[in-house]
Design an enzyme around this catalytic site. Structure first.
Site, PDB file in Angstrom:
ATOM      1  CE1 TYR A 252     -45.684 -64.880  44.572  1.00  0.00           C
ATOM      2  CE2 TYR A 252     -46.686 -67.049  44.405  1.00  0.00           C
ATOM      3  CZ  TYR A 252     -46.162 -66.026  45.175  1.00  0.00           C
ATOM      4  OH  TYR A 252     -46.108 -66.165  46.532  1.00  0.00           O
TER       5      TYR A 252
ATOM      6  CB  SER B  66     -44.726 -69.777  47.228  1.00  0.00           C
ATOM      7  OG  SER B  66     -46.123 -70.006  47.097  1.00  0.00           O
TER       8      SER B  66
HETATM    9  N1  LIG Z   1     -49.994 -64.816  51.014  1.00  0.00           N
HETATM   10  C1  LIG Z   1     -49.778 -66.087  50.791  1.00  0.00           C
HETATM   11  O1  LIG Z   1     -50.665 -66.928  50.884  1.00  0.00           O
HETATM   12  C2  LIG Z   1     -48.377 -66.533  50.443  1.00  0.00           C
HETATM   13  C3  LIG Z   1     -48.156 -67.893  50.170  1.00  0.00           C
HETATM   14  C4  LIG Z   1     -46.874 -68.325  49.859  1.00  0.00           C
HETATM   15  C5  LIG Z   1     -45.840 -67.403  49.836  1.00  0.00           C
HETATM   16  N2  LIG Z   1     -46.072 -66.094  50.089  1.00  0.00           N
HETATM   17  C6  LIG Z   1     -44.947 -65.170  50.050  1.00  0.00           C
HETATM   18  O2  LIG Z   1     -44.953 -64.365  51.222  1.00  0.00           O
HETATM   19  C7  LIG Z   1     -44.408 -63.091  50.906  1.00  0.00           C
HETATM   20  C8  LIG Z   1     -45.399 -62.004  51.309  1.00  0.00           C
HETATM   21  O3  LIG Z   1     -46.588 -62.232  50.582  1.00  0.00           O
HETATM   22  P1  LIG Z   1     -47.871 -61.328  50.751  1.00  0.00           P
HETATM   23  O4  LIG Z   1     -49.025 -62.107  50.271  1.00  0.00           O
HETATM   24  O5  LIG Z   1     -47.907 -60.735  52.109  1.00  0.00           O
HETATM   25  O6  LIG Z   1     -47.558 -60.231  49.630  1.00  0.00           O
HETATM   26  P2  LIG Z   1     -47.988 -58.695  49.510  1.00  0.00           P
HETATM   27  O7  LIG Z   1     -48.113 -58.386  48.056  1.00  0.00           O
HETATM   28  O8  LIG Z   1     -49.119 -58.384  50.389  1.00  0.00           O
HETATM   29  O9  LIG Z   1     -46.695 -57.986  50.070  1.00  0.00           O
HETATM   30  C9  LIG Z   1     -45.502 -57.877  49.364  1.00  0.00           C
HETATM   31  C10 LIG Z   1     -44.713 -56.722  49.934  1.00  0.00           C
HETATM   32  O10 LIG Z   1     -43.597 -56.476  49.064  1.00  0.00           O
HETATM   33  C11 LIG Z   1     -43.561 -55.083  48.789  1.00  0.00           C
HETATM   34  N3  LIG Z   1     -42.975 -54.877  47.467  1.00  0.00           N
HETATM   35  C12 LIG Z   1     -43.515 -55.203  46.260  1.00  0.00           C
HETATM   36  N4  LIG Z   1     -42.705 -54.814  45.276  1.00  0.00           N
HETATM   37  C13 LIG Z   1     -41.616 -54.245  45.858  1.00  0.00           C
HETATM   38  C14 LIG Z   1     -40.439 -53.624  45.362  1.00  0.00           C
HETATM   39  N5  LIG Z   1     -40.217 -53.506  44.041  1.00  0.00           N
HETATM   40  N6  LIG Z   1     -39.543 -53.133  46.242  1.00  0.00           N
HETATM   41  C15 LIG Z   1     -39.768 -53.212  47.579  1.00  0.00           C
HETATM   42  N7  LIG Z   1     -40.874 -53.776  48.113  1.00  0.00           N
HETATM   43  C16 LIG Z   1     -41.795 -54.271  47.258  1.00  0.00           C
HETATM   44  C17 LIG Z   1     -45.025 -54.623  48.833  1.00  0.00           C
HETATM   45  O11 LIG Z   1     -45.146 -53.214  49.012  1.00  0.00           O
HETATM   46  C18 LIG Z   1     -45.545 -55.412  50.020  1.00  0.00           C
HETATM   47  O12 LIG Z   1     -45.297 -54.762  51.246  1.00  0.00           O
HETATM   48  C19 LIG Z   1     -44.112 -63.095  49.407  1.00  0.00           C
HETATM   49  O13 LIG Z   1     -42.755 -63.430  49.187  1.00  0.00           O
HETATM   50  C20 LIG Z   1     -45.010 -64.197  48.897  1.00  0.00           C
HETATM   51  O14 LIG Z   1     -44.512 -64.764  47.714  1.00  0.00           O
HETATM   52  C21 LIG Z   1     -47.318 -65.646  50.381  1.00  0.00           C
END
Ligand SMILES: NC(=O)c1ccc[n+]([C@@H]2O[C@H](COP(=O)([O-])OP(=O)(O)OC[C@H]3O[C@@H](n4cnc5c(N)ncnc54)[C@H](O)[C@@H]3O)[C@@H](O)[C@H]2O)c1
Length: 258
Positions: free
Chosen positions: A147, A134
């Site tokens: 995080y 990220s």
């Molecule tokens: N949204 C952003 O702007 C952004 C930016 C940089 C990186 N990311 C990365 O992208 C990825 C997705 O992010 P997002 O914003 O869609 O997150 P989100 O929280 O919406 O989704 C995370 C997913 O992981 C699942 N999850 C959480 N804990 C779990 C566990 N213990 N076992 C199994 N599944 C589990 C959740 O149910 C969910 O479906 C992440 O790795 C995040 O760090 C997101």
């Protein structure tokens, strides 16, 4: 892209917006998918001909073993592991020991245990792993410790995994997204993408947030044979966020003359 069709991917965290985009991209390239997520309601919606949903918690070794076994039983092989799942649990400087351990368990350790469980299958197929870094891995962000630290650790983990899995023919890379349209932005803005883009505009060279599909297409490249000599690195799908440093997309010099 070469080398995707008829392969099999495991996508923990596949039930969320970014995860769904990854699943859809794999499907469009003829890849079969095992989605593993604690979100059973949204995960179940993805199940279909070439997608199997396994309710699973990455903090459970038994669940992880079940995910890998289901992939073998359903499709007979494992080629790709894309570690989307993460928790945003974070109380910054006030975070307790149990919060630290939980955040690292989900964001870092769970993916390593899954890699261990899938390694033999990935070795047979000379597969590929894509981890999720990220922009948060590289900068300080107000009130956030767990995080960003876990995301920074993932980038180092990616280098370590790439080195020690190279003899097995397994490539390991990461994507580092910028702000990406996701569940948290959807819920915080009441589904207002224009507002989200307006807030994100200051932080990205392209004045908007990214689309999940833009992250997914980079992951397709990293899984495909088009990236056969790429390992141990990460690709920043961040619209130029990290290119700016403390600068903003708006020119600063004219502000001296205001
Ligand atoms: N949204 C952003 O702007 C952004 C930016 C940089 C990186 N990311 C990365 O992208 C990825 C997705 O992010 P997002 O914003 O869609 O997150 P989100 O929280 O919406 O989704 C995370 C997913 O992981 C699942 N999850 C959480 N804990 C779990 C566990 N213990 N076992 C199994 N599944 C589990 C959740 O149910 C969910 O479906 C992440 O790795 C995040 O760090 C997101």
């Amino acid at each position: 892209m070469r080398g995707l069709k008829d392969k099999v991917a495991i996508v923990p965290g596949g039930a969320t917006k970014i995860g769904v985009a990854v699943v859809e991209a794999f499907k469009s390239h003829g890849v079969k998918v095992i989605v593993a997520d604690i979100d059973a309601e949204n995960g179940a919606k993805l199940a279909g001909d070439d997608v199997v949903f396994v309710p699973a918690d990455l903090r459970s070794d038994a669940d992880i073993a079940r995910v890998v076994q289901t992939a073998k039983d359903s499709f007979g092989r494992i080629d790709f592991l894309v570690n989307v799942a993460a928790t945003y649990l974070d109380n910054g400087a006030e975070s307790t020991r149990s919060e630290w351990l939980e955040a690292l368990d989900v964001n870092l350790v769970g993916s390593v245990m899954l890699m261990q469980a899938a390694r033999e299958e990935l070795r047979k197929t000379r597969g590929a792993i894509v981890n999720f870094g990220s922009i948060s891995a590289r900068v300080a962000q107000t009130g956030r410790w767990l995080y960003p630290v876990s995301k920074a650790a993932i980038l180092q983990l990616t280098r370590n995994q790439a080195m020690d899995l190279a003899p097995d023919g397994i490539r390991v890379n990461a994507v580092s997204p910028g702000w990406t349209w996701s569940n948290i932005m959807d819920s915080l803005t009441g589904g207002d993408r224009a507002k989200t883009d307006a807030v994100g505009a200051d932080f990205h060279l392209f004045p908007r947030v990214g689309d999940p599909e833009e992250v997914a297409s980079t992951i397709m490249f990293l899984c495909s044979d088009e990236s056969s000599f790429v390992t141990g690195t990460d690709i920043r799908v961040d619209g130029g966020y990290t290119a700016m440093g403390p600068e903003r997309a708006e020119p600063a010099i004219p502000r001296l003359m205001d």
